[in-house]
Design an enzyme around this catalytic site. Structure first.
Site, PDB file in Angstrom:
ATOM      1  N   ASP A 116       0.809  -1.220   0.000  1.00 47.20           N
ATOM      2  CA  ASP A 116       0.000   0.000   0.000  1.00 47.20           C
ATOM      3  C   ASP A 116       0.840   1.267   0.000  1.00 47.20           C
ATOM      4  O   ASP A 116       2.055   1.233   0.197  1.00 47.20           O
ATOM      5  CB  ASP A 116      -0.973  -0.001   1.201  1.00 47.20           C
ATOM      6  CG  ASP A 116      -0.351  -0.642   2.451  1.00 47.20           C
ATOM      7  OD1 ASP A 116       0.879  -0.562   2.601  1.00 47.20           O
ATOM      8  OD2 ASP A 116      -1.094  -1.235   3.245  1.00 47.20           O
ATOM      9  N   ASP A 168      -7.748  -3.056  14.245  1.00 49.56           N
ATOM     10  CA  ASP A 168      -9.142  -3.337  13.858  1.00 49.56           C
ATOM     11  C   ASP A 168      -9.248  -4.554  12.928  1.00 49.56           C
ATOM     12  O   ASP A 168     -10.298  -4.814  12.351  1.00 49.56           O
ATOM     13  CB  ASP A 168      -9.761  -2.106  13.173  1.00 49.56           C
ATOM     14  CG  ASP A 168      -9.000  -1.686  11.920  1.00 49.56           C
ATOM     15  OD1 ASP A 168      -8.032  -2.387  11.523  1.00 49.56           O
ATOM     16  OD2 ASP A 168      -9.366  -0.649  11.327  1.00 49.56           O
TER      17      ASP A 168
HETATM   18  C1  F6R Z   1       1.328  -1.641   6.077  1.00 51.77           C
HETATM   19  C2  F6R Z   1       0.015  -2.294   6.135  1.00 51.77           C
HETATM   20  C3  F6R Z   1      -0.788  -2.316   7.382  1.00 51.77           C
HETATM   21  C4  F6R Z   1       0.027  -2.525   8.649  1.00 51.77           C
HETATM   22  C5  F6R Z   1      -0.878  -2.456   9.881  1.00 51.77           C
HETATM   23  C6  F6R Z   1      -0.084  -2.599  11.164  1.00 51.77           C
HETATM   24  O1  F6R Z   1       1.914  -1.769   4.797  1.00 51.77           O
HETATM   25  O2  F6R Z   1      -0.407  -2.802   5.140  1.00 51.77           O
HETATM   26  O3  F6R Z   1      -1.764  -3.324   7.301  1.00 51.77           O
HETATM   27  O4  F6R Z   1       0.650  -3.775   8.582  1.00 51.77           O
HETATM   28  O5  F6R Z   1      -1.543  -1.240   9.884  1.00 51.77           O
HETATM   29  O6  F6R Z   1       0.753  -1.491  11.310  1.00 51.77           O
HETATM   30  P1  F6R Z   1       1.905  -1.494  12.418  1.00 51.77           P
HETATM   31  O7  F6R Z   1       2.857  -2.558  12.031  1.00 51.77           O
HETATM   32  O8  F6R Z   1       2.536  -0.131  12.305  1.00 51.77           O
HETATM   33  O9  F6R Z   1       1.240  -1.754  13.721  1.00 51.77           O
END
Ligand code: F6R
Length: 260
Positions: free
Chosen positions: A67, A136
């Site tokens: 993303d 979430d």
């Molecule tokens: C990032 C992504 C998100 C993160 C998720 C967790 O490329 O696709 O799904 O993996 O938001 O974020 P963190 O690791 O910062 O807790």
């Protein structure tokens, strides 16, 4: 779905790196799907160490990130382009033309998303997709209520995700509302997926994803249908799992040939 609980995020990151390295060694032109955020940082540190100390070779590897924020160019310090170069790509011998991320500045987003899907297909599909999980239950930026058949497209972030990610931005800077993200259907086509989940903040989402019903309200739960999905957790993230002792028992008693 295989659930592996390690004592710490560091230990789990080392296991994840072993898995990535095994794929890259057995298939030097592997296609990897990569994630950003806090979760994969330990994995990327270990891959950099393996490249430096053990000669792990990324020269033929192709990568596709999950993303990117709409409106942020590659130079923006909070963009995922910037993140990937800062925390991984600059430190390994990846060919820059093989490192793909969604273009946050694309003028025609639907057509860009179609081309991104096409590029994944033309590269031969994803051999391994690395995932983190949102508090979430989101994977990629497929927020709750995302279609489980979705493809790469624009999504609107929830306020919770925007506030969770605010620490990557300068104080007072607005977290974009929109992102381009691979879809749940795109992720499910990866031949293998590796979901990392660390800290008690993720415990509820992980329990819902691993042991709850498959529902678009917890997009990560669809991984229960994936033929080759591994979830690597630290102790804190495993806190809400009903079957945690069983997963530990299974892992401790695995035949050697089945280990990572
Ligand atoms: C990032 C992504 C998100 C993160 C998720 C967790 O490329 O696709 O799904 O993996 O938001 O974020 P963190 O690791 O910062 O807790």
């Amino acid at each position: 779905m295989e659930v592996i609980i390690q004592p710490t995020a560091e230990a789990a990151s080392l296991e994840a790196a072993k898995k990535v390295a095994a794929i890259v060694r057995s298939k030097p032109n592997a296609v990897l799907g990569l994630a950003t955020g806090s979760t994969p940082l330990g994995l990327y540190r270990e891959l950099i160490r393996m490249h430096r100390d053990e000669g792990l070779d990324f020269s033929q590897v192709t990568t596709f990130n999950l993303d990117e924020y709409v409106g942020l160019g590659a130079e923006h310090p909070a963009s995922y382009h910037h993140f990937m170069w800062q925390f991984l790509f600059s430190h390994i011998n990846i060919n820059p033309s093989r490192a793909h991320l969604p273009d946050g500045l694309a003028s025609d987003i639907p057509s860009f998303c179609g081309r991104y899907e096409q590029a994944i297909t033309e590269a031969g599909g994803l051999d391994l997709q690395i995932l983190g999980i949102g508090a979430d239950g989101h994977i990629g930026f497929n927020e709750p209520a995302s279609s489980l058949a979705s493809r790469t497209r624009i999504k609107t972030l929830t306020e919770r995700t925007r506030s969770d990610n605010a620490h990557f931005f300068a104080p007072g800077e607005m977290v974009p509302q929109h992102v381009i993200t691979m879809g749940v259907g795109t992720i499910m086509e990866a031949r293998e997926v590796l979901l990392l989940g660390f800290s008690s903040r993720k415990a509820e989402a992980l329990a819902a994803a691993i042991e709850g019903p498959v529902t678009q309200m917890v997009p990560a739960s669809v991984l229960q249908f994936h033929p080759k999905a591994t979830v690597l957790l630290d102790e804190a993230a495993s806190g809400n799992l009903q079957r945690a002792d069983y997963y530990r028992h299974v892992y401790a008693n695995k035949p050697v040939w089945q280990r990572i």
